[in-house]
Design a protein around this motif. Structure first.
Motif, mmCIF file in Angstrom:
data_model
loop_
_atom_site.group_PDB
_atom_site.id
_atom_site.type_symbol
_atom_site.label_atom_id
_atom_site.label_comp_id
_atom_site.label_asym_id
_atom_site.label_seq_id
_atom_site.Cartn_x
_atom_site.Cartn_y
_atom_site.Cartn_z
ATOM 1 N N UNK A 28 35.793 -19.501 15.621
ATOM 2 C CA UNK A 28 36.384 -20.415 14.636
ATOM 3 C C UNK A 28 35.525 -21.659 14.473
ATOM 4 N N UNK A 29 34.954 -22.112 15.570
ATOM 5 C CA UNK A 29 34.092 -23.295 15.495
ATOM 6 C C UNK A 29 32.835 -23.006 14.675
ATOM 7 N N UNK A 30 32.233 -21.831 14.891
ATOM 8 C CA UNK A 30 31.057 -21.457 14.099
ATOM 9 C C UNK A 30 31.414 -21.289 12.621
ATOM 10 N N UNK A 31 32.593 -20.750 12.351
ATOM 11 C CA UNK A 31 33.035 -20.600 10.952
ATOM 12 C C UNK A 31 33.169 -21.952 10.276
ATOM 13 N N UNK A 32 33.819 -22.905 10.967
ATOM 14 C CA UNK A 32 34.024 -24.227 10.376
ATOM 15 C C UNK A 32 32.696 -24.944 10.148
ATOM 16 N N UNK A 33 31.752 -24.746 11.072
ATOM 17 C CA UNK A 33 30.426 -25.347 10.898
ATOM 18 C C UNK A 33 29.728 -24.782 9.662
ATOM 19 N N UNK A 34 29.830 -23.474 9.474
ATOM 20 C CA UNK A 34 29.223 -22.852 8.292
ATOM 21 C C UNK A 34 29.919 -23.331 7.017
ATOM 22 N N UNK A 35 31.247 -23.497 7.064
ATOM 23 C CA UNK A 35 32.006 -23.946 5.888
ATOM 24 C C UNK A 35 31.633 -25.367 5.497
ATOM 25 N N UNK A 36 31.463 -26.197 6.485
ATOM 26 C CA UNK A 36 31.077 -27.579 6.187
ATOM 27 C C UNK A 36 29.727 -27.647 5.487
ATOM 28 N N UNK A 37 28.872 -26.664 5.749
ATOM 29 C CA UNK A 37 27.541 -26.678 5.152
ATOM 30 C C UNK A 37 27.573 -26.282 3.679
ATOM 31 N N UNK A 38 28.564 -25.533 3.237
ATOM 32 C CA UNK A 38 28.534 -25.021 1.853
ATOM 33 C C UNK A 38 29.739 -25.427 1.012
ATOM 34 N N UNK A 39 30.779 -26.054 1.608
ATOM 35 C CA UNK A 39 32.004 -26.275 0.848
ATOM 36 C C UNK A 39 31.784 -27.185 -0.350
ATOM 37 N N UNK B 189 35.193 -14.989 -1.595
ATOM 38 C CA UNK B 189 35.435 -16.434 -1.567
ATOM 39 C C UNK B 189 36.525 -16.785 -0.554
ATOM 40 N N UNK B 190 36.419 -16.172 0.614
ATOM 41 C CA UNK B 190 37.337 -16.435 1.719
ATOM 42 C C UNK B 190 36.587 -17.179 2.823
ATOM 43 N N UNK B 191 37.243 -18.137 3.403
ATOM 44 C CA UNK B 191 36.628 -18.932 4.460
ATOM 45 C C UNK B 191 36.298 -18.077 5.668
ATOM 46 N N UNK B 192 37.161 -17.082 5.956
ATOM 47 C CA UNK B 192 36.928 -16.234 7.116
ATOM 48 C C UNK B 192 35.738 -15.297 6.936
ATOM 49 N N UNK B 193 35.187 -15.211 5.725
ATOM 50 C CA UNK B 193 33.972 -14.418 5.535
ATOM 51 C C UNK B 193 32.787 -15.022 6.268
ATOM 52 N N UNK B 194 32.920 -16.300 6.669
ATOM 53 C CA UNK B 194 31.834 -16.981 7.377
ATOM 54 C C UNK B 194 31.913 -16.791 8.886
ATOM 55 N N UNK B 195 32.915 -16.035 9.365
ATOM 56 C CA UNK B 195 32.992 -15.753 10.800
ATOM 57 C C UNK B 195 31.785 -14.932 11.238
ATOM 58 N N UNK B 196 31.289 -15.162 12.432
ATOM 59 C CA UNK B 196 30.162 -14.339 12.917
ATOM 60 C C UNK B 196 30.601 -12.895 13.102
ATOM 61 N N UNK C 273 21.624 -21.459 4.831
ATOM 62 C CA UNK C 273 22.642 -21.919 3.880
ATOM 63 C C UNK C 273 22.849 -20.882 2.782
ATOM 64 N N UNK C 274 21.746 -20.310 2.282
ATOM 65 C CA UNK C 274 21.884 -19.275 1.256
ATOM 66 C C UNK C 274 22.601 -18.043 1.806
ATOM 67 N N UNK C 275 22.385 -17.712 3.097
ATOM 68 C CA UNK C 275 23.077 -16.568 3.687
ATOM 69 C C UNK C 275 24.576 -16.834 3.748
ATOM 70 N N UNK C 276 24.943 -18.101 4.092
ATOM 71 C CA UNK C 276 26.366 -18.451 4.104
ATOM 72 C C UNK C 276 26.977 -18.323 2.699
ATOM 73 N N UNK C 277 26.226 -18.768 1.711
ATOM 74 C CA UNK C 277 26.738 -18.674 0.332
ATOM 75 C C UNK C 277 26.981 -17.216 -0.071
ATOM 76 N N UNK C 278 26.025 -16.349 0.256
ATOM 77 C CA UNK C 278 26.195 -14.941 -0.102
ATOM 78 C C UNK C 278 27.389 -14.329 0.616
ATOM 79 N N UNK C 279 27.517 -14.600 1.904
ATOM 80 C CA UNK C 279 28.641 -14.035 2.651
ATOM 81 C C UNK C 279 29.975 -14.534 2.103
#
Length: 731
Positions: A86-97, A142-149, A130-136
């Protein structure tokens, strides 16, 4: 075509090859002209802009279709997810939100590049990350949980082993049992092609047959000629996939929806296999929110009202039912249909006073036993009767919104369809003449010969069935809401209707009865004649016609046509359409048309058709009799002509002399006929002293022949003498 929405996955099918291309729709402009999407199976994909019409054209030409896409790597709930994840997901979300929330600007390449650079400066991440996070995020819906490792992909559970030298799968039980082959990607593709060609088709072949055809087409090494036939040559069993492997990969990769649609068709799939997740009651807020109307051919044969030995076939049943309460608001039983007139009569019945309606069939009810006399807000019907220009009066004048179900989608009207089944179980199957089975066995009695009821008598049974359903049918399966449960409302249509009227009012529509009938009844044209207002072979009269002397004018001049409305259930009256439908004039059946009184229009039309049929049957006999009459007449005329011409030739009288004295000769002939035609009750014997006929010879001139002239009694002798003197006799 299904509406295009965000997050839908679309599969584009190439007509030249079997390749497929999957993409997810990310954004649709409010004006439905621009669509942004991203490829699903491309690790380097970026959003692409297309036109909305491009998708519409693709769906209409079957170049693309919607597919169901479930990503098992994206959990839908946060419960049970490791806190580190969850922490890694939130970090990825902060980078692209800040990028993804700015739609549609984030789909622009230049705007996205500048915002990615800003995110790099803030987070210190590489731009490729960052581009990988955007694609995922975009490919994952367009779900936040798509950024989970995707750590859950670690390990080997569920992954396919690469084929090697050792045979995969369970060991064989017997040494001489064929080992088979490992299924590699090439073999797997052949199996897929075999399933698509030989199983997913309209022939509905069993899987074993599809497996055989797959081996013949894709694994044969040659052919051998056996007579006129070419027999495929297959490798030995140990070099062929087994049926178990074929079945395994079929079940593993089978898309059940596509398989059912391919084998049964889209319509059959939608009717019998489509998931049933909704409820018709949810779409209806209260009584009158939505009525459903439909027709069926009753499984019973009837006899004629005029002659009970005539079998007239099966009647049509129309039912109009309220979706909210399951209250039957109107019915129509007739021989017309399924058609516009049947649907209109059923809708007219929904607004009719049911006490008067039942009284027409000798059934006495209280008003509370059948209270509905309203029109609905919406009406769900078939595409047949209520499609086109005919229901315009419903929409324009009466304010009823008509919704037509797609073809072969009876499940859209499941409530009214269920009533037909219940009516058959409750009453129809026990009536003489009912169809017990669809197909009779050889030697079995023809159930049509058991028909006993007329249309009127069958209608009475259906009315009693409706009264039972509305007032006593306890629907255990009905889903009462929490308010109904609190008010202890039993699931009976009558109680649900009354509860809805009190708590969910505002949906039923009330119109003046004559306005509803004039706009719903079947319309036609009658002819004003001197014999009355003629309509469908019957004659009517009304006060307006008598007051304005219509029939006198028709006899003195020409006939003309008038617009009328009529109810097929009764021949006693028709209605003149006056003042553009705001007024009407009742026309009463004339007394001389008594045989049509208290009948239905369908029965009168049947009677006329039967009479025309019988008339056509007699035409041959009439013609033969007329031929015989003409032949006899001609024979008599020929014989008489021959005798008369011979007498004229022998007498040598001139034409003027033949004509002269016609009156006196007629008088003599009449007197002679009277003597011969006079009634004589006693037998008289003719004697010389009292001869029956006295005949004396008279001499006219030298050349005239002697004729026998009848000597009448003495009181007429003077007239004969005057006649002779007139012709120039001396005596």
């Amino acid at each position: 075509m299904q509406a295009i929405c965000e997050n839908m996955v679309v599969e584009w099918i190439s007509s030249a090859s079997e390749d497929r291309h999957l993409e997810r729709i990310l954004w649709i402009s409010p004006s439905n002209d621009v669509v942004f999407s991203i490829a699903m199976e491309d690790d380097k994909a970026f959003p692409l802009m297309k036109t909305y019409l491009e998708y519409v054209a693709g769906f209409e030409s079957n170049l693309c279709k919607f597919v169901e896409w479930i990503n098992g790597n994206i959990p839908l709930l946060d419960q049970g997810i490791n806190d580190v994840y969850l922490s890694l997901r939130d970090k990825s979300w902060d980078a692209i939100k800040e990028i993804v929330l700015d739609e549609p600007a984030c789909f622009d390449k230049n705007f996205r590049g500048s915002r990615v650079r800003e995110s790099q400066e803030q987070t210190g991440l590489h731009k490729s990350t960052i581009y990988r996070y955007l694609r995922r995020y975009w490919q994952g819906g367009k779900m936040k949980n798509a950024l989970l490792p995707h750590f859950n992909n670690s390990g080997s559970y569920g992954t396919e082993r690469l084929p090697g030298d050792v045979k995969r799968g369970r060991p064989r039980k017997f040494e001489d049992e064929p080992v088979g082959v490992n299924i590699d990607e090439e073999t797997k593709q052949l199996l897929r092609s075999g399933i698509r060609l030989f199983y997913n088709n309209k022939q509905k072949a069993p899987l074993k047959h599809a497996f055989q055809k797959t081996l013949e087409k894709f694994f044969a090494t040659g052919f051998r000629q056996d007579g006129q036939a070419l027999v495929p040559i297959l490798p030995p069993p140990e070099k062929l996939p087994s049926f178990g492997q074929y079945r395994y990969w079929f079940r593993k990769e089978m898309n059940l929806e596509d398989t059912l649609k391919s084998r049964l068709g889209e319509k059959r799939y939608a009717l019998d296999y489509r998931p049933i997740l909704g409820s018709s009651t949810i779409e209806s807020f209260g009584p009158g929110s939505r009525f459903q109307i439909d027709a069926t051919v009753a499984d019973v044969y009837l006899v004629s009202e005029y002659r009970r030995e005539w079998i007239i076939g099966r009647p049509i049943i129309y039912i109009v039912i309220d979706v909210f309460s399951r209250y039957i608001a109107g019915i129509y039983i007739g021989l017309e249909g399924p058609s516009w007139i049947g649907a209109m009569m059923a809708l007219a019945n929904t607004t009719t006073d049911k006490v008067k309606f039942c009284a027409q069939y000798g059934i006495e009810i209280y008003p509370e036993e059948w209270v509905s006399s309203h029109l609905p807000q919406k009406l769900t019907a078939d595409r047949g009767e209520l499609e086109g220009e005919k229901p315009s009066h419903l929409i324009d004048v009466l304010g009823v919104d008509v919704e037509n179900a797609p073809p072969y989608r009876a499940d859209w009207k499941g409530i009214v369809e269920q009533q037909f089944r219940l009516a058959n179980l409750r009453s129809i199957q026990f009536i003489p003449g009912a169809i017990k089975e669809r197909y009779r066995e050889r030697g079995q009695r023809d159930y049509r010969l058991d028909a006993k009821l007329t249309l009127r008598e069958f209608t009475k049974i259906m009315i009693q069935t409706v009264l039972y359903h509305n007032n006593d049918h306890h629907m255990l399966w009905y889903d009462r809401n929490e308010f109904m449960v609190a008010d202890e409302v039993p699931p009976i249509p009558r109680d649900l209707w009354h509860w809805g009227i009190i708590n969910r009012n505002g949906r039923l529509k009330k119109q003046p009865e004559h306005i509803v009938k004039l706009n719903l009844m079947y319309q036609g044209e009658a002819t004003v004649t001197a014999a009355g207002i003629q309509f469908k072979g019957m004659h009517y009269s009304c006060e307006l016609a008598m007051r304005e002397q219509w029939f006198v004018k028709a006899r003195a001049g020409k006939t003309w046509r008038v617009k009328v409305c009529y109810d097929p259930r009764s021949t006693n009256e028709i209605y003149l359409w006056l003042d553009e439908g705001h007024l009407f004039e009742s026309c009463i059946l004339l007394e001389r048309e008594e045989r049509y009184l208290n009948k239905r229009i369908e029965e009168v039309e049947d009677l006329h058709e039967i009479e025309r049929y019988q008339g056509r049957h007699q035409e041959v006999n009439n013609m033969l009799s007329k031929i015989e009459l003409d032949a006899q007449t001609k024979a008599i005329v020929d014989e008489a002509t021959k005798k008369t011409d011979a007498a004229i030739l022998q007498s040598e009288e001139s034409n003027s002399k033949r004509v002269k004295g016609t009156r006196q000769r007629r008088s003599n002939e009449k007197a002679s006929n009277r003597e011969q035609e006079a009634f004589q009750l006693s037998e008289k014997v003719s004697t010389p002293s009292n001869p029956t006929n006295n005949v004396v010879p008279l001499k006219r001139d030298d050349k005239a022949e002697i004729k026998q002239v009848y000597v009448p009694p003495a009181d007429k002798l003077s007239k004969i003498k005057a006649y002779l003197l007139e012709d120039g006799d001396d005596e």
